[in-house]
Design an enzyme around this catalytic site. Sequence first.
Site, PDB file in Angstrom:
ATOM      1  N   GLU A 144       0.826  -1.207   0.000  1.00 33.69           N
ATOM      2  CA  GLU A 144       0.000   0.000   0.000  1.00 33.69           C
ATOM      3  C   GLU A 144       0.860   1.255   0.000  1.00 33.69           C
ATOM      4  OE1 GLU A 144      -2.107  -0.965   3.691  1.00 33.69           O
ATOM      5  OE2 GLU A 144      -1.005   0.659   4.654  1.00 33.69           O
ATOM      6  N   CYS A 146      -0.467   2.855   8.982  1.00 33.58           N
ATOM      7  CA  CYS A 146       0.457   1.852   8.485  1.00 33.58           C
ATOM      8  C   CYS A 146      -0.122   0.430   8.423  1.00 33.58           C
ATOM      9  CB  CYS A 146       1.651   1.889   9.438  1.00 33.58           C
ATOM     10  SG  CYS A 146       3.144   1.352   8.706  1.00 33.58           S
TER      11      CYS A 146
HETATM   12  N1  SAH Z   1       9.549   0.762   9.857  1.00 39.46           N
HETATM   13  C1  SAH Z   1       9.696   2.175   9.785  1.00 39.46           C
HETATM   14  C2  SAH Z   1       8.735   2.854   8.831  1.00 39.46           C
HETATM   15  C3  SAH Z   1       7.312   2.407   8.789  1.00 39.46           C
HETATM   16  S1  SAH Z   1       6.249   2.857  10.104  1.00 39.46           S
HETATM   17  C4  SAH Z   1       9.620   2.785  11.171  1.00 39.46           C
HETATM   18  O1  SAH Z   1       9.381   2.044  12.125  1.00 39.46           O
HETATM   19  O2  SAH Z   1       9.846   3.966  11.316  1.00 39.46           O
HETATM   20  C5  SAH Z   1       6.034   4.590  10.003  1.00 39.46           C
HETATM   21  C6  SAH Z   1       5.726   5.249  11.346  1.00 39.46           C
HETATM   22  O3  SAH Z   1       4.371   5.002  11.757  1.00 39.46           O
HETATM   23  C7  SAH Z   1       6.605   4.733  12.476  1.00 39.46           C
HETATM   24  O4  SAH Z   1       6.961   5.793  13.325  1.00 39.46           O
HETATM   25  C8  SAH Z   1       5.648   3.797  13.182  1.00 39.46           C
HETATM   26  O5  SAH Z   1       6.057   3.510  14.477  1.00 39.46           O
HETATM   27  C9  SAH Z   1       4.354   4.553  13.086  1.00 39.46           C
HETATM   28  N2  SAH Z   1       3.146   3.781  13.296  1.00 39.46           N
HETATM   29  C10 SAH Z   1       2.862   2.526  12.899  1.00 39.46           C
HETATM   30  N3  SAH Z   1       1.626   2.153  13.273  1.00 39.46           N
HETATM   31  C11 SAH Z   1       1.104   3.203  13.912  1.00 39.46           C
HETATM   32  C12 SAH Z   1      -0.148   3.456  14.539  1.00 39.46           C
HETATM   33  N4  SAH Z   1      -1.100   2.522  14.573  1.00 39.46           N
HETATM   34  N5  SAH Z   1      -0.330   4.659  15.113  1.00 39.46           N
HETATM   35  C13 SAH Z   1       0.624   5.611  15.062  1.00 39.46           C
HETATM   36  N6  SAH Z   1       1.824   5.443  14.499  1.00 39.46           N
HETATM   37  C14 SAH Z   1       2.062   4.249  13.929  1.00 39.46           C
END
Ligand code: SAH
Length: 350
Positions: A95, A336
């Site tokens: 996505e 995400c």
């Molecule tokens: N793996 C990388 C990039 C992908 S996630 C990383 O961890 O940075 C992108 C961002 O969204 C990251 O900061 C992650 O922790 C955050 N994220 C993922 N799921 C989330 C959610 N449900 N609520 C808020 N932030 C979230």
Amino acid sequence: MEVKWNDLKSMTLEELTEAVEESGEKKFRAKQIYGWIHQKLIRKPEEMTNVSPGMINKIIKAHPFYGVEEVERLESKIDGTQKFLFSLHDGNIVESVLMKYHHGNSVCISSQAGCRMGCRFCASTLLGLSRNLYPSEMLDQIYAIQRATGERVSHVVVMGTGEPFDNFDALSRMIRILCSPEGLNIGHRNITVSTCGIVPKIYEFSDTNPQITLAISLHAPNDEMRKQLMPVANRYSMEELMEAARYYTNTTGRRITFEYSLVNGVNDRKEHAMELISRVKGMNCHINLIPVNPIKERDYKQSTQNNVAAFKNILEKHHIQVTVRREMGRDIQAACGQLRKSYKERSGNV
Ligand code: SAH
């Protein structure tokens, strides 16, 4: 050692030139083909109208043409954010998100099909990692969105599904092609890469002296709490991570971003803000607070607006640069990995 990707869209101009010459064709053909792929953003090799079918066949035999195909698109009624689901040549689904800002169109891409990092609040990791994406598959998320909207993509954030530093070589190559003058020619400063904190890769990345914005997902002010939210914290301590972050800012001269998702009653208290300040004090950084986007599989709740504001206030009082991330596309599962997972559930593909 870098893996050698053999598919046409993953090849650098130098590699393509070599391949074209080896096949007995003239060198300038390589530049033409590269331009068709990375500037004109063709969907199929047959669209290269000034390249003979014979030559296209020859090239495609040796170098398959991989990309992404749109299978679903949702548009937010709240803010116009668009979410794209793409299928890959082997049936995997990824996505991407298009966000329209006043400074331009920003595309958030996935770096892996799934993820193996296991962050507790994240939907992308619930089904584990299927596989790494090829450079071409990262690029084509951007290209497909530019094609679909007819509007130039000016900013790219590698913040979708997957851990980019867990697919480091493909990421580096993708960036190289994306920034090439013969391609979309996007500037380093318009690219952000977000990592959960794979320390050795932060050093490796810094040493290439990128002017790219590095974002580190911190989400906690200490090891104990971070370990509860992010398994990667068992591999690298907060101290090691902050040292790597300092190395990045010192080497590149760039400000670093820390992402901090606020989870109600977990990491959003005043004392957590104070502890966070002690961690980042004196660093050239910016903190991006993200009210956690709740996923149905986990019981994490978003911090209240009051707590978010109070947390932000404390940081500001201590002269830490901080913003609260505007929530975009809430109505289209833009958090995400949510849409990918629900698609897989709907199609019985889990
Ligand atoms: N793996 C990388 C990039 C992908 S996630 C990383 O961890 O940075 C992108 C961002 O969204 C990251 O900061 C992650 O922790 C955050 N994220 C993922 N799921 C989330 C959610 N449900 N609520 C808020 N932030 C979230």
